[in-house]
Design an enzyme around this catalytic site. Structure first.
Site, PDB file in Angstrom:
ATOM      1  N   CYS A 132     -45.174  39.727  26.792  1.00 48.34           N
ATOM      2  CA  CYS A 132     -44.316  38.654  25.858  1.00 48.34           C
ATOM      3  C   CYS A 132     -45.306  38.474  24.460  1.00 48.34           C
ATOM      4  O   CYS A 132     -45.093  37.893  23.734  1.00 48.34           O
ATOM      5  CB  CYS A 132     -44.513  37.357  26.482  1.00 48.34           C
ATOM      6  N   HIS A 265     -43.942  32.039  21.347  1.00 49.40           N
ATOM      7  CA  HIS A 265     -43.064  32.891  22.297  1.00 49.40           C
ATOM      8  C   HIS A 265     -42.142  31.750  22.766  1.00 49.40           C
ATOM      9  O   HIS A 265     -42.580  30.698  23.560  1.00 49.40           O
ATOM     10  CB  HIS A 265     -44.113  33.226  23.444  1.00 49.40           C
ATOM     11  N   ASN A 295     -35.792  33.525  27.389  1.00 51.22           N
ATOM     12  CA  ASN A 295     -37.189  34.401  27.268  1.00 51.22           C
ATOM     13  C   ASN A 295     -36.872  35.753  27.075  1.00 51.22           C
ATOM     14  O   ASN A 295     -36.474  36.417  28.152  1.00 51.22           O
ATOM     15  CB  ASN A 295     -37.947  34.217  28.362  1.00 51.22           C
TER      16      ASN A 295
END
Length: 338
Positions: A132, A265, A295
């Site tokens: 990520c 993020h 996500n």
């Protein structure tokens, strides 16, 4: 030719003109129609819209159709970024592609994307695997290539098909993730764009977020699915996101009040809110897109960036703080003037 200054005794020469790197275009792509929380329940997942929204802030995500690869998503995002920058594909001499879900073990998805874009100039193309944090890693790496003078126009991409590595019987993880891609064009400039960056990793935390499988002798050894200790990830993420933010601000000689937009993020709304509180940044300055695409790992920051640019929130000259944290564990931040 750029004038050089330096000693003739073998000392490294330094360009007289300082080269900077600026983002000149953004693009993103989400596959198919949104899949709502109620849609997941209809597919047999033991969950509810209320349960997911309360814990994560996620209301929908996009899932790539069978046969669609991360480079397919990256292609669309890259075309949009190039169009926004007013650049042709063959002007790109560097592709840095962040992903944890590549098309193949090899060749790299960056090389595949280069071919799909029709780039024939022989420029460098490679993947970055920092989960990520991948886009932050990719952006920082590309900036250093450009500032060295070796490259002039980079395409930095984050693209994922995380739906392929999810256990759809584990409601604690499968509801969190989605597929998508984001890209930026980063070009050499006389004016500062990227102001500071910080990249970190600590492999001792690898067990709290991982896909522990591997391919050996033609078979998957171990689990091919994502596994996560949610509470441990939350605690670690808020700590290091705050630290990385302060690190790049300090390097640039800035304060949190100088930030126009924080783009963390997009993992979980609670992480975003906790990070903003710890940095004493108003939530009005936090770009949030996790609600509509979940996500998307390395794609989440460029996705959020592009949506905010195209939505008119982010304007030229704004100071942006981009941050990522992911399995590895990796974390990092990039401070830039848009």
């Amino acid at each position: 030719m750029t004038k050089m200054r330096g000693e003739m005794n073998g000392a490294r020469q330094i360009p007289a003109t300082v080269i900077h790197a600026r983002i000149t275009g953004t693009g993103s792509y989400l596959p198919g129609a949104p899949v709502s929380n109620d849609d997941l329940r209809a597919r047999g997942i033991d969950t509810t819209d209320e349960w997911i929204v309360e814990r994560t802030g996620i209301r929908a995500r996009h899932l790539a159709a069978e046969g669609v690869t991360s480079s397919d998503l990256a292609l669309e995002a890259s075309r949009r970024a190039l169009e926004a920058a007013g650049r042709l594909p063959d002007e790109v001499d560097l592709i840095v592609y962040a992903t944890s879900t590549p098309d193949f073990i090899f060749p790299s998805s960056a090389a595949i994307l280069q071919h799909k874009l029709g780039i024939k100039n022989g420029g460098a193309a490679f993947d970055v695997q920092a989960v990520c944090t991948g886009f932050a890693y990719g952006l920082a790496v590309a900036e250093k290539f450009i500032r060295s003078g070796s490259h002039k126009c980079a395409l930095v991409v984050g693209a994922e098909v995380f739906s392929r590595i999810l256990n759809w019987e584990d409601r604690g993880t499968c509801v969190l993730f989605g597929d998508g891609a984001g890209a930026v064009v980063l070009e050499a400039s006389e004016q500062p764009g990227i102001l500071a960056s910080a990249l970190h990793a600590d492999g001792s935390y690898s067990d709290i977020l991982s896909v522990p499988g591997q391919v050996s002798h033609g078979q998957v050894i171990g689990s091919p699915f994502l596994q996560m200790d949610g509470k441990a990830v939350f605690k670690f993420a808020v700590k290091v996101l705050s630290e990385a933010a302060l690190e790049v601000l300090g390097a640039a000689g800035m304060e949190t009040d100088d930030i126009d937009w924080l783009i963390p993020h997009q993992a979980n709304i609670r992480i975003l809110q906790a990070t903003a509180r710890k940095l004493e940044i108003s939530e009005d300055k936090v770009i949030v897109s996790v609600d509509c695409h979940g996500n998307t790992s390395a794609a989440s920051v460029p996705l959020a960036l592009d949506q905010a640019v195209r939505g008119g929130k982010i304007k030229p000259g704004d100071i942006l703080l981009l941050e990522g944290v992911g399995g590895g564990f990796t974390w990092g931040a990039v401070l830039l003037r848009f």
